[in-house]
Scaffold this motif. Structure first.
Motif, PDB file in Angstrom:
ATOM      1  N   GLN A 427       0.827  -1.204   0.000  1.00 24.86           N
ATOM      2  CA  GLN A 427       0.000   0.000   0.000  1.00 24.86           C
ATOM      3  C   GLN A 427       0.859   1.250   0.000  1.00 24.86           C
ATOM      4  OE1 GLN A 427      -2.803  -1.436   3.388  1.00 24.86           O
ATOM      5  NE2 GLN A 427      -4.017  -0.037   2.139  1.00 24.86           N
ATOM      6  N   SER A 449      -1.024  -1.935  -4.194  1.00 30.43           N
ATOM      7  CA  SER A 449      -2.320  -2.571  -3.939  1.00 30.43           C
ATOM      8  C   SER A 449      -3.002  -1.884  -2.766  1.00 30.43           C
ATOM      9  CB  SER A 449      -2.113  -4.061  -3.637  1.00 30.43           C
ATOM     10  OG  SER A 449      -1.261  -4.232  -2.509  1.00 30.43           O
ATOM     11  N   GLY A 450      -4.220  -2.382  -2.445  1.00 35.40           N
ATOM     12  CA  GLY A 450      -4.960  -1.850  -1.307  1.00 35.40           C
ATOM     13  C   GLY A 450      -5.702  -0.579  -1.630  1.00 35.40           C
ATOM     14  N   ASN A 451      -6.234   0.037  -0.571  1.00 36.35           N
ATOM     15  CA  ASN A 451      -7.000   1.275  -0.719  1.00 36.35           C
ATOM     16  C   ASN A 451      -6.072   2.481  -0.839  1.00 36.35           C
ATOM     17  OD1 ASN A 451      -9.354  -0.208  -0.439  1.00 36.35           O
ATOM     18  ND2 ASN A 451      -9.404   0.071   1.791  1.00 36.35           N
ATOM     19  N   GLN A 454      -6.505   8.252   2.385  1.00 35.31           N
ATOM     20  CA  GLN A 454      -7.265   9.501   2.318  1.00 35.31           C
ATOM     21  C   GLN A 454      -6.379  10.715   2.538  1.00 35.31           C
ATOM     22  OE1 GLN A 454     -10.604   9.401   4.965  1.00 35.31           O
ATOM     23  NE2 GLN A 454     -11.648   7.737   3.880  1.00 35.31           N
ATOM     24  N   SER A 473      -7.594  -1.086  -5.034  1.00 37.03           N
ATOM     25  CA  SER A 473      -8.962  -1.593  -4.940  1.00 37.03           C
ATOM     26  C   SER A 473      -9.763  -0.711  -3.991  1.00 37.03           C
ATOM     27  CB  SER A 473      -8.949  -3.046  -4.449  1.00 37.03           C
ATOM     28  OG  SER A 473      -8.312  -3.141  -3.182  1.00 37.03           O
ATOM     29  N   GLY A 474     -11.020  -1.128  -3.758  1.00 35.42           N
ATOM     30  CA  GLY A 474     -11.883  -0.378  -2.862  1.00 35.42           C
ATOM     31  C   GLY A 474     -12.548   0.786  -3.567  1.00 35.42           C
ATOM     32  N   LEU A 475     -13.135   1.665  -2.768  1.00 38.72           N
ATOM     33  CA  LEU A 475     -13.831   2.830  -3.313  1.00 38.72           C
ATOM     34  C   LEU A 475     -12.837   3.951  -3.613  1.00 38.72           C
ATOM     35  CD1 LEU A 475     -16.852   2.973  -0.822  1.00 38.72           C
ATOM     36  CD2 LEU A 475     -16.763   1.842  -3.070  1.00 38.72           C
ATOM     37  N   PHE A 497     -10.796  -0.560  -8.765  1.00 39.93           N
ATOM     38  CA  PHE A 497     -11.713   0.279  -7.998  1.00 39.93           C
ATOM     39  C   PHE A 497     -13.157  -0.149  -8.259  1.00 39.93           C
ATOM     40  CE2 PHE A 497      -8.017   3.174  -8.385  1.00 39.93           C
ATOM     41  CZ  PHE A 497      -7.798   3.397  -7.035  1.00 39.93           C
ATOM     42  N   GLY A 499     -17.586   0.411  -6.870  1.00 33.61           N
ATOM     43  CA  GLY A 499     -18.526   1.405  -6.394  1.00 33.61           C
ATOM     44  C   GLY A 499     -18.777   2.462  -7.450  1.00 33.61           C
TER      45      GLY A 499
END
Length: 1003
Positions: A427, A449-451, A454, A473-475, A497, A499
């Protein structure tokens, strides 16, 4: 028309020379008539020649110096930077006692008169930065005492006269920046007193003559940016006094002697880049202890790279784009180079080995580190955060791996981070959010990888963000979508990604390229995209998006390419897509149905892709779609229009097209040859081109009501582009009748073509056309800034103008914004850019009071041609009195340090509200002298009183802050360039001052 006094005196002098004996004539009358003739052939908008009248003796006129032994004879003319325009009178040849003439930084045109060859006592000529044309006068060789000849940055043509070789006393010869032809004449080798030879950017061809090896006193040699071929004469490497050896950007071949480090012991600047030189890089370079800058890029050098750790003064090393076969371990020795600021090692495919851990021990002043396009492997070592001054880190396209160390977040000055094309994984560290000055973050083509953290939302200065081709990945974090600063590119393609696309995407109001392709995004396309008015390329292909194409896309009038293919979109193809200026549209493999439009882009089969939409019908025949039902056709088929109306429209269109074609043909025939070079060669195709008609409509016919400013080269109008989403623009219209306007126009295009920064005024478009009277029309179209210029906020009556008073923190933020812009110009691109005219009227403020540096009409792109802080192809630069660095008047410097000087004056001006030409500090000579004295005596008497009114209770905090800021202003505006701060240090110190002030107010 000549004045009566001039006519009478002319007749008198004529009678003296033709009808009488020499005893009849008074020699000082000859000088008087010659000077009046000079005045009579120039335009003097600033009144520099106001004192040139018959009421006072000419020896007391501005710019005139008379001799001591001959008190009534003119020995020197110094009219540097007086904004004079016109031609140089042949009567100049009658000033027989003239020893020096300086017309630098004006707008003289026409030819240099041959009569200058009659001035036998002439010692110094400086005509640099004008618009002289024609050939270099051959008979200037008849001035046997000439030791200084500077004709740099004019429009001179023809060959370099071989007769110049008879000027045996010549010590400095500057011809750079002209349009000369042919070879360097071998006779230049006769000038054995020559110390400076500047022939950069002249269009010269042929070989470097071997006769130059006789110039044993040469300290500065610049032959860069020409078309020279052949080998470099080996004898040049034996001129032991040489300090600057600059021959980059030619077609030179051959090898460099291995002993160069011993034969050139005084060498400071060594630029060989962009040639075809081969052989080994001399190992003896490590013995040239005075070396400061080495540039060997884009040649054919092979073999090992010298270990240069003994060069304690080395500040810049660039060896990219060579077939060198070596190990990256050579850079370990550079940790001993305590002055190292830039290390560029790129595009060397055979360079391998592990990245040394010792890179974390480089000089704490290292500003730029580039290691890219190599086989270097390993990990970024922990401790990289030690390089606290770093503002550009490029480790792209190598074989690096592992995670990014978390202490990278300590690089608080970092503005550019390029790590693409490696094998980094894991990450992203949340500490990336600590680098709040980041402008570019490019991490594509890795294994991250990962989110997304923020914390990236803290990087509010980002211009470009590319995280494509990873395993994220993730939102998509909504916070990151709110980075309204992003203007170049936002790329999340080829990830995982999921959503919906956050509606906050509408915050990206400045973004040009948006790519979320090949993810797992679902839901509707946000209608908030309608806020992204600057968007040119939108790619959402390869997702799971649903619903119809939102109507908000109709607002994107600048959209060039739209790809929505391979989704689950449905509905009809909206007609507004035909009204956009799209060049490429891909809607394939969705669920669209109904009739395909026949207008706009839809008339071009090769520009659209509609495959995989089985329920589409109609369109142009080339699409091979089934016909639509009669019901559909009656609603949308244009054939229902009256045939007569269609015929009229077509006929009218043909007629208008013919007229436009005829006008263009006539225009091209009448254009002067020197202006044929189109701005296309400078600005390329990245800017939307607007027509003269577009701008006329936007500015209400260039009406006075829309006029927001005017200057020497033209005027600026406010406008609204109705067809581009009601975009507010500022249109800078060049005056075609003012000499130097075209040169300023091209300089501005050249400077702005490759630069983007949050604090530089953005060039939206260009226009090169003819007006309705058949005159040349050239304009630059900028983003309109609602709060106008800083000059207005400092000096206009705030109550009358409806302006607020500038608070202390606003002034500080403006100073920081401008400092960031200059730092980017000096260090943020491959070419060093000198702005040349920094002052309050060239600083613009938007509705949030963010500052933008504009007006690049006097900018100089120094590139790799010269050391940015030392030399240039020009012995002078135009500017504004009060802001011009003193060395511009006495030496051959166009440097970043000149900008630093101007910035220092500007900084003092912002906090004292006194112009540098103010009469209130005459006893101190300059604004910086005035402020320096006040720093020791107490500054309350010189601070802008509006700052004190802001908060009397916190006067001590305000005083401490302002003292620190003014100290920086004084340090930047020192007389000697070497004593001034760099813009990188200025940025860092101003941020510290702001942090201290805010912290004190919170406590």
């Amino acid at each position: 028309m000549a004045s009566p006094i001039f006519t009478i005196l002319s007749l008198f002098i004529f009678s003296c020379f033709v009808l009488s004996t020499p005893a009849t004539c008074s020699s000082n009358e000859t000088d008087l008539v010659s000077l009046l003739s000079f005045k009579n052939t120039v335009n003097d908008p600033q009144g520099a020649l106001y004192s040139w009248n018959e009421t006072t003796h000419f020896c007391s006129w501005n710019g005139i110096q008379c001799g001591r032994r001959h008190p009534n004879r003119v020995v020197a003319i110094n009219l540097r930077s007086q904004d004079l325009m016109g031609t140089l009178t042949p009567h100049i040849g009658n000033l027989s006692f003239l020893r020096s003439i300086n017309l630098q930084n004006n707008s003289f045109r026409g030819e240099i008169p041959n009569e200058i060859g009659r001035l036998r006592r002439l010692e110094s000529v400086d005509f640099s930065n004008n618009s002289f044309i024609g050939a270099i006068p051959r008979n200037i060789s008849q001035c046997p005492n000439l030791f200084y000849l500077n004709l740099i940055d004019n429009n001179l043509s023809g060959i370099i006269p071989q007769e110049l070789g008879s000027l045996y006393k010549l010590e400095a010869l500057g011809l750079s920046g002209n349009e000369l032809l042919g070879p360097i004449p071998p006779s230049i080798g006769n000038l054995t007193s020559l110390g400076v030879l500047s022939l950069t950017l002249c269009g010269l061809t042929g070989e470097i003559p071997n006769s130059l090896v006789r110039l044993h006193r040469l300290t500065f040699l610049s032959l860069a940016f020409n078309n020279l071929v052949g080998t470099i004469p080996s004898g040049l490497f034996n001129i032991s006094m040489l300090r600057e050896f600059v021959v980059n950007r030619n077609q030179l071949q051959g090898s460099i002697p291995g002993s160069i480090g011993l034969t050139l012991p005084n060498l400071r600047i060594f630029y060989l880049g962009q040639n075809q030189l081969s052989g080994g890089i001399p190992m003896s370079l490590s013995n040239a202890s005075s070396l400061e800058r080495i540039q060997l890029t884009s040649n054919l050098f092979t073999g090992p790279i010298p270990r240069l750790g003994r060069l304690s003064l080395l500040s810049s090393l660039s060896i990219g784009d060579n077939p060198v076969n070596d190990d990256i371990s050579f850079i370990a020795s550079l940790t001993n180079c305590t002055n190292l600021e830039r290390l560029l090692v790129y595009e060397i495919p055979l360079l391998g080995g592990p990245l040394p851990h010792s890179v974390v021990n480089f000089s704490s002043g290292l500003i730029e580190l580039v290691i890219s396009g190599t086989q270097v492997r390993g990990e970024i070592p922990s401790g990289i955060g030690n390089l606290v001054a770093l503002n550009r880190l490029v480790l792209s396209n190598n074989d690096l791996e592992g995670p990014i160390p978390s202490d990278i977040g300590k690089l608080s000055s970092l503005q550019e981070l390029f790590l693409e094309g490696n094998r980094f994984k894991n990450q992203l560290p949340s500490s990336l959010g600590n680098m709040t000055l980041l402008s570019y973050l490019y991490l594509q083509e890795n294994n991250f990888s990962g989110n997304l953290p923020q914390s990236l939302s803290n990087c509010t200065k980002l211009l470009g963000l590319d995280l494509s081709s990873n395993n994220f990945s993730g939102l998509i974090p909504r916070e990151i979508m709110s980075l309204s600063s992003i203007s170049l590119s936002f790329n999340l393609s080829f990830n995982a990604f999921m959503g919906s696309i956050p509606s906050e995407i509408g915050s990206l109001t400045n973004v040009e390229n948006l790519d979320f392709s090949n993810n797992r995004l679902s839901g509707l396309i946000p209608n908030s995209l309608s806020n992204c008015l600057v968007l040119q390329h939108l790619f959402l292909k390869g997702n799971l998006l649903q619903g119809e194409i939102p109507p908000g896309l109709s607002a994107l009038r600048g959209l060039v390419e739209l790809d929505l293919s391979r989704n689950n979109l449905s509905g009809t193809i909206p007609s507004f897509l035909a009204e956009l200026h799209l060049q490429r549209l891909n809607l394939s493999y969705n669920g669209f149905h109904g009739e395909v439009p026949r207008t706009g882009l839809f008339r071009n089969r090769t520009a659209i892709s509609l495959d995989g939409n089985k329920e589409l019908c109609g369109g142009i025949p080339e699409l091979n779609l089934p016909p639509c039902s009669s019901k559909t056709s009656s609603k949308k088929n244009p054939s229902s229009l009256p045939k007569v109306l269609i015929a009229v429209v077509i006929s009218g269109g043909v007629f208008i097209t013919f007229l436009v074609f005829l006008v263009l043909v006539l225009y091209r025939r009448r254009r002067p040859k020197e202006n044929v070079a189109s701005i296309e060669s400078l600005v390329g195709t990245q800017f939307t081109r607007l027509s003269y008609g577009d701008l006329l409509k936007a500015t209400n016919g260039l009406s006075e009501a829309n006029l927001i400013g005017s200057g020497r080269f033209g005027s600026v109008y406010k406008g609204i582009l109705e067809d581009h989403g009601k975009t507010l623009i500022a249109v800078k219209v060049l005056n075609p009748f003012v000499k130097g306007a075209f040169k300023s126009f091209m300089a501005e295009c050249n400077a702005l073509r490759d630069i983007r920064h949050r604090n530089l005024l953005k060039l939206l478009s260009v226009c090169e056309s003819i007006d309705f009277q058949g005159n040349d029309f050239r304009s630059l179209i900028y983003d309109f800034k609602a709060n106008g210029s800083l000059d207005k906020w400092l000096y206009h009556h705030v109550e009358q103008e409806g302006l607020r008073r500038l608070s202390l923190i606003q002034r500080l933020d403006i100073a920081i914004d401008v400092a960031h812009a200059l730092e980017y110009l000096h260090f943020g691109t491959d070419s060093t850019i000198v702005h040349g005219d920094l002052k309050p009227s060239n600083i613009l403020l938007d509705h949030n009071m963010i500052a933008y540096v504009g007006d690049f009409g006097l900018a100089k792109i120094v590139s790799d041609m010269f050391p940015a802080q030392e030399s240039s192809s020009s012995i002078g630069i135009r500017g504004t009195i009060g802001y011009i660095a003193p060395e511009y008047g006495t030496s051959n410097l166009v440097s970043t340090q000149g900008d630093v000087y101007s910035y220092g004056v500007l900084l003092l001006e912002i906090f004292t509200n006194r112009r540098p030409t103010d009469d209130s500090f005459k006893e101190y000579a300059t604004l910086q002298g005035f402020v320096s004295a006040a720093l020791s005596d107490g500054i309350l008497k010189i601070i802008d009183p509006l700052i004190q009114i802001e908060n009397d209770k916190s006067i001590n905090k305000i005083t401490d802050c302002v003292v620190s800021v003014l100290s920086i202003g004084v340090a930047c505006s020192k007389d000697l360039p070497r004593d001034r701060m760099s813009m990188t240090d200025v940025v860092r110190e101003l941020h510290k001052i702001k942090d201290r002030y805010l912290s004190a107010n919170r406590s």
